[in-house]
Scaffold this motif. Structure first.
Motif, short mmCIF file in Angstrom:
data_model
loop_
_atom_site.label_atom_id
_atom_site.label_comp_id
_atom_site.label_asym_id
_atom_site.label_seq_id
_atom_site.Cartn_x
_atom_site.Cartn_y
_atom_site.Cartn_z
N ARG A 1 -39.65 48.14 93.03
CA ARG A 1 -39.47 49.40 93.76
C ARG A 1 -37.99 49.76 93.81
O ARG A 1 -37.12 48.90 93.74
CB ARG A 1 -40.00 49.27 95.20
CG ARG A 1 -41.45 48.79 95.29
CD ARG A 1 -42.42 49.83 94.76
NE ARG A 1 -43.80 49.36 94.87
CZ ARG A 1 -44.85 50.02 94.41
NH1 ARG A 1 -44.67 51.20 93.80
NH2 ARG A 1 -46.07 49.51 94.52
N GLY A 2 -37.71 51.03 93.96
CA GLY A 2 -36.36 51.51 94.17
C GLY A 2 -35.49 51.38 92.93
O GLY A 2 -35.97 51.33 91.80
N ALA A 3 -34.17 51.34 93.18
CA ALA A 3 -33.22 51.22 92.06
C ALA A 3 -33.42 49.87 91.39
O ALA A 3 -33.58 48.84 92.03
CB ALA A 3 -31.79 51.37 92.59
N ILE A 4 -33.36 49.88 90.06
CA ILE A 4 -33.68 48.67 89.29
C ILE A 4 -32.44 48.25 88.50
O ILE A 4 -31.86 49.05 87.77
CB ILE A 4 -34.85 48.94 88.32
CG1 ILE A 4 -36.08 49.37 89.10
CG2 ILE A 4 -35.16 47.69 87.51
CD1 ILE A 4 -37.23 49.80 88.22
N SER A 5 -32.03 47.00 88.68
CA SER A 5 -30.94 46.42 87.88
C SER A 5 -31.53 45.35 86.97
O SER A 5 -32.68 44.94 87.12
CB SER A 5 -29.87 45.80 88.80
OG SER A 5 -30.41 44.68 89.50
N ASP A 6 -30.71 44.89 86.03
CA ASP A 6 -31.18 43.86 85.10
C ASP A 6 -31.61 42.59 85.82
O ASP A 6 -32.55 41.91 85.41
CB ASP A 6 -30.09 43.54 84.07
CG ASP A 6 -29.92 44.66 83.06
OD1 ASP A 6 -30.79 45.56 83.03
OD2 ASP A 6 -28.94 44.63 82.31
N ASP A 7 -30.92 42.24 86.91
CA ASP A 7 -31.28 41.04 87.65
C ASP A 7 -32.67 41.15 88.28
O ASP A 7 -33.32 40.13 88.56
CB ASP A 7 -30.26 40.76 88.75
CG ASP A 7 -28.90 40.37 88.17
OD1 ASP A 7 -28.88 39.99 86.98
OD2 ASP A 7 -27.89 40.45 88.89
N ASP A 8 -33.16 42.40 88.51
CA ASP A 8 -34.46 42.57 89.14
C ASP A 8 -35.61 42.27 88.20
O ASP A 8 -36.70 41.92 88.63
CB ASP A 8 -34.60 44.02 89.65
CG ASP A 8 -33.62 44.32 90.78
OD1 ASP A 8 -33.32 43.38 91.53
OD2 ASP A 8 -33.16 45.46 90.87
N TRP A 9 -35.39 42.40 86.89
CA TRP A 9 -36.54 42.23 85.99
C TRP A 9 -36.25 41.33 84.78
O TRP A 9 -37.16 40.67 84.28
CB TRP A 9 -36.99 43.60 85.46
CG TRP A 9 -35.99 44.25 84.55
CD1 TRP A 9 -34.91 44.98 84.90
CD2 TRP A 9 -35.99 44.20 83.12
NE1 TRP A 9 -34.22 45.38 83.80
CE2 TRP A 9 -34.86 44.94 82.68
CE3 TRP A 9 -36.83 43.64 82.17
CZ2 TRP A 9 -34.54 45.10 81.35
CZ3 TRP A 9 -36.51 43.80 80.83
CH2 TRP A 9 -35.39 44.53 80.44
N ALA A 10 -34.99 41.25 84.31
CA ALA A 10 -34.71 40.48 83.10
C ALA A 10 -34.45 39.01 83.37
O ALA A 10 -34.46 38.21 82.45
CB ALA A 10 -33.51 41.09 82.36
N ALA A 11 -34.18 38.63 84.63
CA ALA A 11 -33.98 37.22 85.02
C ALA A 11 -32.99 36.51 84.12
O ALA A 11 -33.35 35.56 83.44
CB ALA A 11 -35.32 36.49 85.05
N PRO A 12 -31.72 36.98 84.05
CA PRO A 12 -30.75 36.26 83.21
C PRO A 12 -30.47 34.88 83.79
O PRO A 12 -30.67 34.63 84.98
CB PRO A 12 -29.51 37.16 83.29
CG PRO A 12 -29.64 37.88 84.60
CD PRO A 12 -31.11 38.09 84.79
N PRO A 13 -30.01 33.94 82.99
CA PRO A 13 -29.73 32.59 83.51
C PRO A 13 -28.60 32.64 84.53
O PRO A 13 -27.65 33.41 84.40
CB PRO A 13 -29.33 31.81 82.26
CG PRO A 13 -28.90 32.84 81.26
CD PRO A 13 -29.73 34.05 81.54
N GLN A 14 -28.70 31.81 85.54
CA GLN A 14 -27.69 31.74 86.58
C GLN A 14 -26.66 30.68 86.22
O GLN A 14 -26.99 29.49 86.18
CB GLN A 14 -28.33 31.43 87.93
CG GLN A 14 -29.26 32.52 88.42
CD GLN A 14 -28.57 33.87 88.58
OE1 GLN A 14 -27.45 33.93 89.09
NE2 GLN A 14 -29.21 34.93 88.12
N PRO A 15 -25.42 31.06 85.93
CA PRO A 15 -24.41 30.05 85.58
C PRO A 15 -24.13 29.13 86.76
O PRO A 15 -24.25 29.52 87.93
CB PRO A 15 -23.18 30.91 85.23
CG PRO A 15 -23.72 32.28 84.94
CD PRO A 15 -24.91 32.43 85.83
#
Length: 905
Positions: free
Chosen positions: A742-756
């Protein structure tokens, strides 16, 4: 059946249930949908190539040719095998009950289907050309079908095929069943079971099914010993011995025998040549007049007699006798072993090498060509004062080999012993070399009986022969302190001792196949890590400026970074090996770049209306092809409303290869074709919400979809819009789940990049001080002070100093300093009049150098979870996050080195 025409009709006949037919007066082999499988000329060419092996059932051959055109069995995965219709049971089926027979049929049917799918999925260059088809057919039927021996008859049948006598009316349902119908399926099963894309490519390239292995040739002793020395250099316990051997090799050289006898004008003649001395001219040449003879000599037309070639010496043997008596105990024993290894390593002129140890009056064989044999020899001690008792046996051994070079390796005192000299005189050696060593490192090579002349002599440096005991004593210096006198020593250490937390803005991050990940930082560093609970190491710094367009891991674990520079006009490509070595570096002027993908030796670049491929070795443009941007992802493009293509490079040309969907996926209703980084082959997203894997299986159902908003670069995540309520769905194709966004969507919301991996470290510090107690104190920019202290004798921490007042003369401010190059970090320096220096590293480290340059330098990782410390004499202790689990030092020893900075002598 002896009539070639009748046999050809029976052999080529199409069964009523077969999915293929003959057409165009027998010139075309067509599929049931009317498409062409093969022309008669192709069939004749393939049958000609199979004559030496015999011809398989024609129906089996048609299935392979159809698979080359992408035609597969219609009932893939069905309960009734396609080959079982109208055919008899496979061999041995009468002994099976009905259930076991059905299971065997299904298994064997699966093998045939998989093989045909493998052929259909091959690149076009491996299945389209006549040569490729002939190789495929030969690989499938060359060994699976053994009915040869009818070469003359097959030739007659081929003449019938070439004549054009056979028409489709004769070949389609002729009434008589074709021969070998029951074996059609079994031949396919036997041939396809061993077929792989790799074996096909190898056969096309080399004509071999398996590459031959290199023969295990015996290595000369000198080569084997040099390989052993390389192994010893990498072993800390034996590195000193390897250095001694190297020093002795520089000094030692046995006087060699003449390899050839001097050529004298004696002996007979063996040949005639057009070169030689005037005294060897043939008598017939001397019969010419002077002018003719001069012309013939000038033009190399005159003939000369050539004498027999001089005799060469036969191969010789190097024979060594090692003394292990009481005078060789300790350091001389190591020197004697080093001399033996040096002699063997310099024995390239000897074909064989034999090494013995004196054991009383007997000789014991010694293996110096392996590490285990060397260690065993160093552990063998003898009680004798000199090896005189073994000289008779050694002399008898040499008598059997007239071409042996003999060397006795012993102590200098042994050679001067009168008892040994008497035993030596009784042995009556014709020639014997002595390699003499002593406890001070002296080495001398003597020749007996001419013992007064030393062909080789050296004084060896025994310093560093043995490593220091772990945990005690002075350690050898790790670095050259003069290399970068104005910088901390840790910055010159390779590899860098600490793993660092990832701090700052991450431009792009990826998962690595072996675990962990990699990322490109905004400050132009490339970092990688192996596990989430340990820090990252810097692979490269000073990357080109600009936005990171692509970051990926290649098959050899190299990391590829592609950045877009100056808008979309310039592309910078850098590929680094895991150790940080730059493998490729290219900069290209390419307008309108949309996305890229690196594939080992080439890089695919997709622009606004075309795709390009460039060579990573030379940086040259290899090809271009127009593409459509509609619904494209990676190297997959829509070619028509219902057709998709894959951008491929076959080594010669760039093109769009039509995508064949397995599992019967309908071409209509496909929203997107994309690549999944964890799988090979196209994944499909359809408008009805079905997600299909590369093998055609439906792996997820999302409901009817309106559109595809995004597909992640690695294909592991999707962002789609539902038809029902226009809501966005984030799809995870690793966990096979989806959820509403919902709402504004960033890459972290759906692409699940690796967390350094990251940790909190102190970087906002402004000053440093040394308290009266010798403790090091650090002041923040806001004026708060903390001190470095030892807690519970087990860990170092930063402790607050509330209310503590420091003398102004004890405080030093950190001042910025210039660094050479573009290291990707910054340093600030604080100095004391006595020469002490402290550097504050913006990566969260404090570097300390004492006034006494002989004292080790110390680097402290300023983490709130406890301090991690490294010193320049190879000590390290603290958190495994920063050390990678390599720290095994008591923290108290590091604490004493830190206090040495605060309490200068």
């Amino acid at each position: 059946m002896d009539d070639p025409r009748a046999w050809a009709i029976a052999y080529l006949a199409a069964r009523p249930a077969a999915p293929w037919r003959w057409a165009d007066q027998g010139d075309v082999l067509a599929w049931r949908d009317g498409t062409t499988v093969a022309f008669r000329g192709e069939v004749i060419s393939i049958l000609e190539s199979l004559v030496p092996h015999g011809w398989p059932p024609f129906g089996a051959l048609v299935w392979v040719l159809a698979a080359c055109r992408g035609k597969l069995p219609a009932q893939v995965g069905g309960s009734v095998p396609f080959y079982a219709l109208g055919e008899s049971d496979p061999p041995d089926s009468p002994q099976l009950n009905f259930g076991d027979l059905g299971a065997r049929l299904r298994h064997m049917h699966s093998v045939v289907e998989t093989g045909l799918e493998t052929i259909a999925g091959l690149p076009a260059e491996l299945r389209s050309s006549p040569k490729a088809k002939a190789v495929l057919v030969e690989m499938v039927f060359g060994r699976a079908w053994k009915e040869g021996g009818q070469i003359d008859f097959f030739g007659a049948v081929l003449e019938v095929l070439r004549s054009g006598f056979l028409t489709d009316a004769m070949l389609n349902d002729p009434g008589a069943p074709p021969p070998g119908e029951s074996s059609e399926w079994s031949v396919l099963h036997a041939g396809l079971a061993r077929l792989t894309p790799e074996s096909i490519a190898l056969r096309l390239r080399t004509g071999l099914d398996v590459l031959p292995l290199a023969a295990a040739l015996p290595l000369p002793p000198a080569v084997r010993v040099r390989a052993l020395l390389e192994d010893l250099r990498a072993d800390a316990a034996h590195a000193g011995l390897a250095r001694l051997v190297r020093d002795i090799m520089a000094a030692i050289q046995l006087p060699r025998r003449l390899s050839e006898l001097d050529e004298m004008p004696v002996g007979g003649f063996s040949d005639i040549t057009n070169r030689g001395n005037p005294d060897r001219l043939l008598l017939s040449e001397l019969a010419h007049d002077d002018l003719t003879l001069a012309v013939r000599i000038a033009l190399n037309e005159a003939l000369y007699l050539r004498r027999e070639p001089p005799a060469r010496q036969p191969p010789s043997t190097l024979t060594l006798l090692l003394d292990s008596g009481v005078r060789l105990w300790g350091v001389p024993r190591v020197l004697a072993a080093a001399a033996a290894l040096a002699l063997v390593a310099k024995s390239a002129a000897h074909e064989r090498c034999a090494v013995f140890r004196a054991r009383g009056a007997e000789l014991s064989t010694v293996d110096l060509l392996s590490k285990e044999g060397l260690v065993a020899h160093l552990g063998a001690l003898e009680p004798h004062a000199h090896p005189g008792a073994a000289l008779a046996a050694f002399r008898a051994l040499l008598a059997d080999d007239a071409r042996a070079d003999a060397v006795l390796i012993t102590h200098r005192e042994v050679f001067a012993d009168p008892d040994f000299q008497r035993a030596l005189a009784l042995a009556e050696f014709e020639t014997l070399y002595f390699a003499l060593v002593d406890r001070e490192g002296g080495f001398t090579l003597l020749r007996h009986p001419c013992g007064n002349t030393a062909p080789a002599e050296a004084q060896l440096d025994l310093h560093g022969l043995f490593p220091d005991a772990p945990g005690g004593g002075k350690r050898p210096p790790l670095l050259d302190r003069a290399a970068h006198p104005d910088l901390p020593l840790i910055l010159s250490t390779e590899p860098f001792p600490f793993l660092l937390p990832v701090r700052g803005k991450v431009q792009k991050a990826i998962h690595r196949r072996g675990g962990g990940g990699a990322c490109v930082m905004q400050d132009r560093r490339l970092l990688c890590w192996h596990k989430p609970d340990a820090g990252a190491r810097t692979v490269a710094s000073a990357l080109p400026r600009g936005r990171t367009l692509w970051l990926g891991e290649l098959d050899d674990e190299s990391l590829a970074v592609v950045k877009i520079v100056s808008g979309r006009e310039r592309l910078a490509c850098r590929i680094f090996r895991p150790n940080g070595e730059l493998r490729h570096s290219h900069d290209w002027q390419i307008p309108g770049v949309q996305r890229v993908e690196v594939r080992e030796a080439v890089i695919f670049i997709v622009c606004l209306a075309e795709a390009q491929v460039w060579d990573l070795e030379t940086g040259a443009l290899l090809g271009k092809v127009p593409v459509s941007r509609v619904s494209s992802h990676g190297r997959y493009f829509r070619m028509s409303p219902e057709g998709w293509g894959l951008l491929t490079w076959n080594g010669q040309a760039l093109g769009l290869e039509p995508v064949v969907f397995l599992g019967g996926i309908p071409a209509e209703g496909i929203l997107r074709v994309f690549n999944h980084a964890d799988h090979e082959g196209p994944w499909v997203l359809r408008k009805n919400g079905d997600v299909h894997a590369e093998d055609g299986r439906r792996v997820l159902q999302l409901g009817t979809l309106k559109s595809v908003a995004r597909v992640s670069e690695d294909g592991r995540h999707l962002l789609v819009v539902s038809e029902a309520d226009s809501s966005s769905l984030a799809v995870d194709l690793r966990k096979m789940t989806h959820r509403a966004v919902r709402g504004a969507i960033s890459d972290d919301d759906w692409a699940a990049p690796p967390q350094p991996p990251t940790r909190s470290v102190r970087v906002h510090l402004a000053r440093i001080a040394v308290a009266d107690t010798g403790e090091i104190c650090l002041g923040s920019q806001k004026g708060a002070w903390t001190r470095i202290t030892l807690f519970a004798h087990s860990c170092l921490v930063l402790k607050s100093m509330c209310g503590t007042v420091l003398a102004p003369e004890a405080v030093r401010d950190f001042a910025p300093m210039a660094l050479p190059g573009q290291p990707g970090f910054s340093l600030r320096l604080a100095q004391w009049p006595d020469g002490r220096r402290a550097w504050l590293d913006d990566r969260g480290m404090l570097h300390l150098r004492c006034a006494d340059r002989k004292a080790p330098e110390v680097t402290i990782m300023l983490s709130d979870d406890g301090l991690t410390v490294w010193s320049s004499d190879r000590l390290m202790g603290g958190s495994a996050f920063f050390t990678g689990g390599q720290a095994d030092t008591q923290i108290g020893e590091l604490w004493n080195q830190i206090r040495a900075f605060g309490l200068p002598s």
